[in-house]
Design a protein around this motif. Sequence first.
Motif, PDB file in Angstrom:
ATOM      1  N   ALA A  32       0.831  -1.122  -0.107  1.00 11.28           N
ATOM      2  CA  ALA A  32       0.118  -0.168  -0.040  1.00 11.28           C
ATOM      3  C   ALA A  32       0.892   1.193  -0.092  1.00 11.28           C
ATOM      4  N   ILE A  33       1.915   1.118   0.794  1.00  8.17           N
ATOM      5  CA  ILE A  33       2.748   2.300   0.846  1.00  8.17           C
ATOM      6  C   ILE A  33       3.550   2.706  -0.561  1.00  8.17           C
ATOM      7  N   SER A  34       3.758   1.690  -1.289  1.00  9.66           N
ATOM      8  CA  SER A  34       4.274   1.876  -2.652  1.00  9.66           C
ATOM      9  C   SER A  34       3.497   2.150  -3.582  1.00  9.66           C
ATOM     10  N   THR A  35       2.177   2.022  -3.314  1.00  8.35           N
ATOM     11  CA  THR A  35       1.096   2.754  -4.207  1.00  8.35           C
ATOM     12  C   THR A  35       0.906   4.005  -3.938  1.00  8.35           C
ATOM     13  N   ASP A  36       1.482   4.645  -2.770  1.00 14.37           N
ATOM     14  CA  ASP A  36       1.141   6.091  -2.631  1.00 14.37           C
ATOM     15  C   ASP A  36      -0.473   6.425  -2.315  1.00 14.37           C
ATOM     16  N   SER A  37      -1.119   5.559  -1.985  1.00  8.73           N
ATOM     17  CA  SER A  37      -2.723   5.898  -1.822  1.00  8.73           C
ATOM     18  C   SER A  37      -2.935   5.940  -0.359  1.00  8.73           C
ATOM     19  N   ASP A  38      -3.305   7.110   0.153  1.00  2.10           N
ATOM     20  CA  ASP A  38      -3.518   7.371   1.630  1.00  2.10           C
ATOM     21  C   ASP A  38      -4.522   6.554   2.171  1.00  2.10           C
ATOM     22  N   GLU A  39      -5.621   6.193   1.280  1.00  2.00           N
ATOM     23  CA  GLU A  39      -6.625   5.494   1.691  1.00  2.00           C
ATOM     24  C   GLU A  39      -6.086   3.898   1.902  1.00  2.00           C
ATOM     25  N   ALA A  40      -5.563   3.302   0.828  1.00  2.00           N
ATOM     26  CA  ALA A  40      -4.918   2.071   1.061  1.00  2.00           C
ATOM     27  C   ALA A  40      -4.054   1.953   2.297  1.00  2.00           C
ATOM     28  N   VAL A  41      -3.233   3.000   2.444  1.00  2.00           N
ATOM     29  CA  VAL A  41      -2.260   2.964   3.571  1.00  2.00           C
ATOM     30  C   VAL A  41      -2.942   3.028   4.846  1.00  2.00           C
ATOM     31  N   SER A  42      -4.028   3.687   4.923  1.00  2.00           N
ATOM     32  CA  SER A  42      -4.999   3.974   6.285  1.00  2.00           C
ATOM     33  C   SER A  42      -5.505   2.484   6.614  1.00  2.00           C
ATOM     34  N   GLU A  43      -6.166   1.913   5.389  1.00  2.00           N
ATOM     35  CA  GLU A  43      -6.593   0.636   5.799  1.00  2.00           C
ATOM     36  C   GLU A  43      -5.786  -0.368   6.335  1.00  2.00           C
ATOM     37  N   GLU A  44      -4.747  -0.543   5.576  1.00  2.00           N
ATOM     38  CA  GLU A  44      -3.646  -1.458   5.938  1.00  2.00           C
ATOM     39  C   GLU A  44      -3.066  -1.291   7.312  1.00  2.00           C
ATOM     40  N   LEU A  45      -2.829   0.048   7.699  1.00  2.00           N
ATOM     41  CA  LEU A  45      -2.323   0.331   9.000  1.00  2.00           C
ATOM     42  C   LEU A  45      -3.550  -0.149  10.014  1.00  2.00           C
ATOM     43  N   ALA A  46      -4.597   0.074   9.901  1.00  2.00           N
ATOM     44  CA  ALA A  46      -5.765  -0.463  10.744  1.00  2.00           C
ATOM     45  C   ALA A  46      -5.717  -1.799  10.803  1.00  2.00           C
ATOM     46  N   ASP A  47      -5.590  -2.566   9.566  1.00  2.00           N
ATOM     47  CA  ASP A  47      -5.414  -4.040   9.640  1.00  2.00           C
ATOM     48  C   ASP A  47      -4.332  -4.524  10.618  1.00  2.00           C
ATOM     49  N   VAL A  48      -3.253  -3.883  10.255  1.00  2.00           N
ATOM     50  CA  VAL A  48      -1.681  -4.302  11.238  1.00  2.00           C
ATOM     51  C   VAL A  48      -2.099  -4.160  12.559  1.00  2.00           C
ATOM     52  N   LEU A  49      -2.664  -3.011  12.967  1.00  2.00           N
ATOM     53  CA  LEU A  49      -3.063  -2.819  14.394  1.00  2.00           C
ATOM     54  C   LEU A  49      -4.111  -3.594  14.774  1.00  2.00           C
ATOM     55  N   ALA A  50      -5.070  -4.249  14.099  1.00  2.00           N
ATOM     56  CA  ALA A  50      -6.094  -5.097  14.406  1.00  2.00           C
ATOM     57  C   ALA A  50      -5.590  -6.235  14.773  1.00  2.00           C
ATOM     58  N   TRP A  51      -4.673  -6.898  13.893  1.00  2.00           N
ATOM     59  CA  TRP A  51      -3.972  -8.057  14.080  1.00  2.00           C
ATOM     60  C   TRP A  51      -3.013  -8.230  14.950  1.00  2.00           C
ATOM     61  N   LEU A  52      -2.223  -6.900  15.517  1.00  2.00           N
ATOM     62  CA  LEU A  52      -1.236  -7.090  16.433  1.00  2.00           C
ATOM     63  C   LEU A  52      -2.209  -7.094  17.685  1.00  2.00           C
ATOM     64  N   ALA A  53      -3.299  -6.387  17.919  1.00  2.00           N
ATOM     65  CA  ALA A  53      -4.027  -6.416  19.091  1.00  2.00           C
ATOM     66  C   ALA A  53      -4.799  -7.934  19.495  1.00  2.00           C
ATOM     67  N   SER A  54      -4.977  -8.619  18.185  1.00  2.00           N
ATOM     68  CA  SER A  54      -5.556  -9.665  18.485  1.00  2.00           C
ATOM     69  C   SER A  54      -4.438 -10.752  18.948  1.00  2.00           C
ATOM     70  N   LEU A  55      -3.198 -10.824  18.416  1.00  2.00           N
ATOM     71  CA  LEU A  55      -2.018 -11.322  18.863  1.00  2.00           C
ATOM     72  C   LEU A  55      -2.005 -11.183  20.651  1.00  2.00           C
ATOM     73  N   ALA A  56      -1.809 -10.034  20.749  1.00  2.00           N
ATOM     74  CA  ALA A  56      -1.854  -9.531  22.127  1.00  2.00           C
ATOM     75  C   ALA A  56      -2.785 -10.139  23.261  1.00  2.00           C
ATOM     76  N   ASN A  57      -4.037 -10.145  22.642  1.00  2.00           N
ATOM     77  CA  ASN A  57      -4.976 -10.782  23.067  1.00  2.00           C
ATOM     78  C   ASN A  57      -4.835 -12.465  23.440  1.00  2.00           C
ATOM     79  N   ILE A  58      -4.576 -12.866  22.426  1.00  2.00           N
ATOM     80  CA  ILE A  58      -4.118 -14.539  22.380  1.00  2.00           C
ATOM     81  C   ILE A  58      -3.225 -14.790  23.406  1.00  2.00           C
ATOM     82  N   VAL A  59      -1.969 -14.147  23.519  1.00  2.35           N
ATOM     83  CA  VAL A  59      -0.934 -14.380  24.373  1.00  2.35           C
ATOM     84  C   VAL A  59      -1.083 -13.624  25.879  1.00  2.35           C
ATOM     85  N   GLY A  60      -2.212 -12.978  25.878  1.00  2.00           N
ATOM     86  CA  GLY A  60      -2.686 -12.448  27.285  1.00  2.00           C
ATOM     87  C   GLY A  60      -1.874 -11.437  27.737  1.00  2.00           C
TER      88      GLY A  60
END
Length: 94
Positions: A32-60
């Motif tokens: 997404a960063i390589s496409t220079d699309s702010d919307e795409a970067v925004s969505e992918e940042l949100a996805d990364v944060l969501a999966w990071l939060a899920s991982l943190a929840n799983i490992v307590g």
Amino acid sequence: MMRRIYYERDSSRGPQGTLNRLLDEVEELREAISTDSDEAVSEELADVLAWLASLANIVGIDLEGAATRKYDNVCPRCTSSPCKCIGIHDAMHG
Ligand SMILES: [Zn+2]
């Protein structure tokens, strides 16, 4: 929020499976960063944060608590804000 929405499903995936999904999302963020699309970067940042939060929840781990304990308004290495570390930026977050 991520615990409420995804904990049950992500728990069955396990830490390694969830980490793999996080890594997939990081790769999508790179693209997404390589496409220079702010919307795409925004969505992918949100996805990364969501999966990071899920991982943190799983490992307590309380992700917000862990982040604020380590990065308590200053750089943990030089204890300054803004950071005054010189030439060791890759090391300071690890
Ligand atoms: Zn620093």
